[in-house]
Enzyme design. Structure first.
Site, mmCIF file in Angstrom:
data_model
loop_
_atom_site.group_PDB
_atom_site.id
_atom_site.type_symbol
_atom_site.label_atom_id
_atom_site.label_comp_id
_atom_site.label_asym_id
_atom_site.label_seq_id
_atom_site.Cartn_x
_atom_site.Cartn_y
_atom_site.Cartn_z
ATOM 1 N N CYS A 46 74.651 -22.893 30.604
ATOM 2 C CA CYS A 46 74.443 -24.007 31.452
ATOM 3 C C CYS A 46 75.637 -24.854 31.943
ATOM 4 O O CYS A 46 75.516 -25.427 33.194
ATOM 5 C CB CYS A 46 73.762 -25.114 30.232
ATOM 6 S SG CYS A 46 72.108 -24.524 29.715
HETATM 7 C C1 BEZ Z 1 73.614 -21.290 27.429
HETATM 8 O O1 BEZ Z 1 73.429 -22.106 28.147
HETATM 9 O O2 BEZ Z 1 74.702 -20.492 27.358
HETATM 10 C C2 BEZ Z 1 72.793 -20.943 26.511
HETATM 11 C C3 BEZ Z 1 71.561 -22.050 26.136
HETATM 12 C C4 BEZ Z 1 70.568 -21.667 25.045
HETATM 13 C C5 BEZ Z 1 70.724 -20.421 24.671
HETATM 14 C C6 BEZ Z 1 71.650 -19.478 24.985
HETATM 15 C C7 BEZ Z 1 72.415 -19.696 26.066
#
Ligand code: BEZ
Length: 212
Positions: A46
Site C-alpha cells: 500500500c
Molecule cells: C501490503 O500492502 O503490503 C499488504 C497488506 C495486507 C496484506 C498483505 C500485504
C-alpha cells in the site's frame, strides 16, 4: 450489499478522511473519479501504491480525474502513514485517504471479501464518470500492487470512447489506432472518420485515433 455493476450509479457517501470530512459527489464535482481501497495503513505494498498515486497526480489532473483512496484505519493513523509515504516514496500525498474505521464505505462498495480477509479491504478500484456512473471496476488481492499506468490507460480509453463511436483494442495506448464501433456500418464509418477506415474483416475496422 450486492456488488456494484458497470453502469450503476456510484453510491454517494460522507466520510472522514485525511483532509477532513468529505462528500464523494462534492469531492468529484464534474470531474472523473477513481476510488481505490487499501487493506491497511503501514503496509508495504500500500505504501508503494499511494506513493505512486501521488507521483501520478499530475497525469490524473491532466485527465480531469480526482483520486480518492480508502483504508479501514483512522485519521490519526493515516496522517502518520502519509509522512512515511512521502519520505520513502519521495513524494507528496495531497489527495484524501478515507478513514473507514466503521467499514461504512467498504460495505457500500463491497470492498471486503470475507473469503480473502474478514476485516480488511481488498484492492478495489472504481472509476466513476462525471455523471456518477461506475465505468470500471477492478479487484486485486492484498498481495498484488496495482499498475497505475493501466489506470491512466483505461481512463484514456473511457474518455475517448465516451465521446467517439470507437472502442480500443488489446494493449491500446493513447494515440494508437482504434476500432470502429460495431454499431456503425463501414459505409457510415468512412463518412464519420475522415482520417480513413481500414476494413480487416467486416466486423473489424480500424481508424486513427479521431482526437489526434
Ligand atoms: C501490503 O500492502 O503490503 C499488504 C497488506 C495486507 C496484506 C498483505 C500485504
Amino acid at each position: 450489499m450486492a456488488s456494484l455493476k458497470l453502469g450503476d450509479t456510484a453510491p454517494n457517501f460522507t466520510a472522514n478522511s485525511s483532509i477532513g470530512i468529505i462528500n464523494l459527489y462534492e469531492y468529484l464535482g464534474d470531474s472523473w473519479g477513481i476510488l481505490f481501497s487499501h487493506p491497511a495503513d503501514f503496509t508495504p505494498v500500500c505504501t508503494t501504491e499511494l506513493g505512486t498515486a501521488a507521483k501520478f497526480k499530475k497525469e490524473f489532473d491532466l485527465r480531469n480525474v480526482n483520486i480518492l483512496a480508502l483504508s479501514v484505519d483512522g485519521v490519526d493513523s493515516h496522517l502518520e502513514w502519509i509522512k512515511d509515504i512521502n519520505e520513502v516514496q519521495n513524494t507528496f500525498v495531497d489527495f484524501p485517504i478515507i478513514a473507514d474505521e466503521d467499514r461504512k464505505v467498504s460495505d457500500l462498495y463491497d470492498m471486503i471479501h470475507p473469503n480473502a480477509d474478514n476485516t480488511l479491504t481488498v484492492r478495489s478500484v472504481f472509476i466513476i464518470s462525471p455523471d456518477k456512473k461506475i465505468k470500471l471496476t477492478l479487484t486485486y488481492p492484498a498481495s498484488t500492487g496495482r499498475n497505475f499506468y493501466e489506470l491512466l490507460r483505461v481512463i484514456d480509453s473511457l474518455q475517448l470512447t465516451a465521446n467517439h463511436k470507437v472502442a480500443t483494442p488489446a494493449n491500446w495506448q493513447n494515440g494508437e489506432n482504434v476500432v470502429v464501433s460495431p454499431a456503425i456500418s463501414t459505409t457510415d464509418a468512412k463518412t464519420i472518420f475522415s482520417k480513413g477506415v481500414e476494413e480487416i474483416k467486416p466486423y473489424l475496422r480500424m481508424t486513427p485515433d479521431p482526437t489526434m
